[in-house]
Write an enzyme that holds these catalytic residues in place. Structure first.
Site, mmCIF file in Angstrom:
data_model
loop_
_atom_site.group_PDB
_atom_site.id
_atom_site.type_symbol
_atom_site.label_atom_id
_atom_site.label_comp_id
_atom_site.label_asym_id
_atom_site.label_seq_id
_atom_site.Cartn_x
_atom_site.Cartn_y
_atom_site.Cartn_z
ATOM 1 N N GLY A 366 0.790 -1.217 0.000
ATOM 2 C CA GLY A 366 0.000 0.000 0.000
ATOM 3 C C GLY A 366 0.819 1.261 0.000
ATOM 4 N N THR A 367 1.663 1.440 -0.970
ATOM 5 C CA THR A 367 2.599 2.557 -1.023
ATOM 6 C C THR A 367 2.893 2.846 -2.493
ATOM 7 O OG1 THR A 367 3.570 1.714 1.029
ATOM 8 C CG2 THR A 367 4.860 3.341 -0.145
ATOM 9 N N THR A 368 3.513 3.988 -2.799
ATOM 10 C CA THR A 368 3.939 4.258 -4.168
ATOM 11 C C THR A 368 5.214 5.095 -4.151
ATOM 12 O OG1 THR A 368 3.153 4.879 -6.365
ATOM 13 C CG2 THR A 368 2.609 6.370 -4.540
#
Length: 544
Positions: A366-368
């Site tokens: 859940g990251t970018t």
């Protein structure tokens, strides 16, 4: 027959990110005369629109940059703090267990990952504003065009976005995102179909409320979010639903400008974000690996993977035991990154010792991330996130709040226990590789605990095996964030068999490209080469 002549102009600037719309927004800013900081902010704002379970203006993150004017590097720490109303034992009676993959804690009622109590004080927008004020070139308001257009006109759900919305998290002890999207009326309207299931690939999301929010921030600056009408609406929603974030807490948010870690490796220097960000893990893994001559072992051979796995496990144990918010817990960096500790760890590996890291599985993604280099040599790398999505879309504002309170240990007296103002350890580690005084590569990745293991392997591929950056990203990876050694689908079966015969518990995952989504740019000899991890949907765009 001669090789065809290259007809693509040599790029003078480049940006890479996991979302195509975000890459377009950043490249457009570069083409319009913006610098790398301008492009990264435009890209990040667009990411928050088109990857809304992963990141957004109510999230947190870290920026690492190299300034060619001064030859210096700096980190902007935008890791969000616990709200002032939090205290160490407030959820101790709700504790059930650690999530089976080590990514958060299972509490009765899921109050730490869903709903208003799950949100830490959002910090990333202030961090972008402060970094842009220090290093940007274009007006702040000019950076929002791509994000506003995507929100206003709509964007198409991509396979990875749908995967994140539909993923089954119950095996780990977490609430499914699809359930969180039902929490608020706005969330359900934006992201769910009429039958209550997440929108599918190819379906569109139109978010006029977010377009209006971004337009206000573009016009009035980040203060609109932290001290203006947006802040008042967030605080009112929190007060009405038992949340912890207050108006004064939002008004008090400031980013931190800190010195990076500088870790030597094979004659180069890794510039990494310090605790509570994840650079210390990457640095420790590489310091241990420097004691081994890896190429003669054979790339991804059983011998190499065994050494790599033990280095990861040792660094993981040290991270769990020692690394937290240095404002609350002393972090022994000189020990963890020191020569003696690395040599002792290497000696244990050579003696056949196996580190005991008792966890199971792998963390969600859940990251970018974004990496950018401009024509003047400014290098900017950012990783940002919601932690996990809280499910809370504040009525009429269009964005989701982070759910980063799930990262804190609800048991008092631990390095990552809850405390007002405390920042939780994050594996985010946007980094820059320096060769003497010149940057030669920049990397970042989403992927929870996989971030560190993936970045370390890509660095080994680049610096030990001499791969180009796309080869380094494409090469099969392994993960040792637990007692089980996870192998991506393309690790040779002979390697798997040899590791199992050597006593490792191994698990082959059914994913072609696994363990974080590394994106980066190489700069050797002044030639820009970009790399996008194929497990995501983005690409590297060059601007001539």
């Amino acid at each position: 027959m001669p090789r065809p002549t290259r007809r693509i102009p040599t790029p003078r600037a480049m940006i890479v990110a996991p979302q195509p719309e975000a890459v377009e927004a950043g490249a457009a800013v570069l083409a319009a005369g913006g610098n790398a900081m301008d492009a990264v902010v435009a890209c990040a704002l667009t990411q928050g629109v088109v990857d809304p379970m992963m990141c957004g203006i109510a999230g947190l993150g870290v920026i690492t940059l190299h300034d060619p004017r001064t030859g210096t590097q700096v980190v902007f720490d935008g890791l969000s703090p616990c709200p002032a109303g939090a205290h160490a034992d407030m959820w101790s009676n709700l504790f059930e267990r650690e999530c089976s993959d080590g990514y958060g804690f299972v509490l009765r009622g899921a109050v730490n990952e869903m709903g208003r109590t799950a949100a830490t004080v959002p910090s990333i927008l202030r961090t972008f504003a402060d970094a842009h004020a220090a290093y940007g070139r274009m007006p702040w308001s000019d950076l929002f065009d791509g994000a506003i257009a995507c929100a206003r006109d709509g964007w198409m759900v991509r396979p990875h976005v749908h995967t994140m919305m539909a993923m089954d998290e119950t095996a780990y002890g977490r609430v499914n995102t699809s359930e969180k999207l039902k929490l608020t009326e706005d969330g359900a309207r934006l992201y769910l179909r009429a039958d209550g299931t997440p929108k599918r690939p190819g379906e569109r999301v139109v978010n006029p409320e977010l377009a209006a929010t971004l337009d206000l921030i573009a016009r009035d600056g980040a203060d609109a979010f932290y001290a203006g009408g947006i802040a008042r609406r967030i605080a009112a929603d929190m007060a009405a639903h038992g949340g912890l974030i207050t108006g004064p807490a939002l008004a008090a948010v400031r980013s931190r400008r800190v010195e990076p870690l500088r870790v030597p490796y094979r004659g180069r220097t890794l510039v990494l974000p310090p605790p509570p960000a994840g650079g210390v893990f990457v640095g420790e893994v590489l310091r241990i690996l420097e004691h081994f001559d890896l190429p003669p072992m054979g790339h991804n051979s059983a011998a190499m993977v065994g050494v790599l796995a033990e280095a990861m496990k040792i660094a993981g144990i040290d991270k769990d035991n020692h690394v937290g918010d240095p404002d609350f817990v002393p972090v022994p960096l000189d020990l963890l990154l020191g020569d003696a500790h690395a040599a002792e760890a290497a000696a244990r590996i050579r003696a056949g010792e196996r580190a005991d890291l008792t966890r199971v599985g792998a963390e969600p993604k859940g990251t970018t991330t974004i990496s950018c280099v401009d024509a003047d040599g400014l290098v900017v790398s950012v990783t940002h996130t919601l932690g996990v999505p809280s499910g809370v879309v504040v009525p009429g504002l269009g964005f989701m709040l982070n759910g980063a309170m799930n990262w804190y240990d609800p048991r008092p007296g631990r390095a990552t226990s809850i405390a007002p103002g405390k920042r939780r350890y994050s594996s985010m580690s946007p980094l820059i590789v320096m060769e003497r005084d010149a940057p030669v590569a920049t990397l970042g990745a989403p992927g929870g605990a996989w971030i560190g293991v993936a970045l370390a392997q890509v660095l080994v591929n680049l610096l030990d095996f001499g791969m180009n950056i796309q080869e380094a990203v494409l090469a099969p990876r392994v993960s040792a964030t637990s007692e089980t050694l996870d192998l991506s689908l393309r690790i040779p079966r002979a390697t798997e068999a040899a590791l199992a015969a050597d006593g490792y518990r191994v698990k082959r995952v059914p994913t072609t490209y696994a363990f974080a989504g590394v994106h980066g740019i190489a700069l050797w000899d002044g030639v820009l080469e970009g790399a996008a991890d194929p497990q995501r949907d983005g690409y590297a765009a060059g601007v001539a």
